[in-house]
Write a protein that holds these residues in place. Sequence first.
Motif, mmCIF file in Angstrom:
data_model
loop_
_atom_site.group_PDB
_atom_site.id
_atom_site.type_symbol
_atom_site.label_atom_id
_atom_site.label_comp_id
_atom_site.label_asym_id
_atom_site.label_seq_id
_atom_site.Cartn_x
_atom_site.Cartn_y
_atom_site.Cartn_z
ATOM 1 N N ALA A 49 49.294 23.482 43.136
ATOM 2 C CA ALA A 49 49.950 23.530 41.840
ATOM 3 C C ALA A 49 51.132 22.555 41.846
ATOM 4 O O ALA A 49 51.650 22.213 42.924
ATOM 5 C CB ALA A 49 50.426 24.950 41.554
ATOM 6 N N THR B 137 43.174 24.124 34.420
ATOM 7 C CA THR B 137 44.338 24.488 33.618
ATOM 8 C C THR B 137 44.027 25.757 32.851
ATOM 9 O O THR B 137 43.041 25.798 32.103
ATOM 10 C CB THR B 137 44.713 23.363 32.646
ATOM 11 N N LEU C 115 39.951 23.053 31.036
ATOM 12 C CA LEU C 115 40.950 23.883 30.361
ATOM 13 C C LEU C 115 40.280 25.181 29.922
ATOM 14 O O LEU C 115 39.222 25.147 29.278
ATOM 15 C CB LEU C 115 41.509 23.140 29.155
ATOM 16 N N THR D 264 46.492 27.750 37.556
ATOM 17 C CA THR D 264 46.534 26.333 37.199
ATOM 18 C C THR D 264 46.900 25.495 38.415
ATOM 19 O O THR D 264 47.931 25.721 39.060
ATOM 20 C CB THR D 264 47.555 26.093 36.075
ATOM 21 N N GLN E 104 40.844 19.368 38.288
ATOM 22 C CA GLN E 104 41.977 20.045 37.644
ATOM 23 C C GLN E 104 41.504 21.300 36.919
ATOM 24 O O GLN E 104 40.555 21.248 36.121
ATOM 25 C CB GLN E 104 42.655 19.106 36.641
ATOM 26 N N SER F 73 45.497 28.121 30.144
ATOM 27 C CA SER F 73 46.539 28.148 29.121
ATOM 28 C C SER F 73 45.947 28.560 27.785
ATOM 29 O O SER F 73 44.789 28.248 27.490
ATOM 30 C CB SER F 73 47.189 26.766 29.004
ATOM 31 N N PRO G 116 47.299 32.056 34.161
ATOM 32 C CA PRO G 116 48.057 30.796 34.156
ATOM 33 C C PRO G 116 48.490 30.360 35.561
ATOM 34 O O PRO G 116 48.549 29.159 35.831
ATOM 35 C CB PRO G 116 49.265 31.136 33.276
#
Length: 114
Positions: free
Chosen positions: A40, A111, A11, A90, A109, A113, A87
Amino acid sequence: QVQLVESGGGLVQPGGSLTLSCAASGIWFRIYAMGWYRQAPGKARELVASISSGGGTNYADSVKGRFTISRDDAKNTVNLQMNSLKPDDTAVYYCNTKPVAYAWGQGTQVTVSS
């Protein structure tokens, strides 16, 4: 047995950076062009960056100038340095040969954000 193992996701806030790594085993790595792909939610998997056996690189327009792909044939690894993340970046990121010749790994993954 061929294995493609991706790592380095996480993240991150918009504008941040991440470096992804892919370790390949069971293939004659140095002869292949390699690619980083992403998928995505609700979208098709797409190629974002590739590097030839000779080191030539290509990027999707959406990541050009922000992502850098590199390879280390001695370690059978291909990396993706991602800067100025948005974003829209992602996704689950995967590596594979280009064109795709092997089963997909588990991916990593990413992400983006706040």
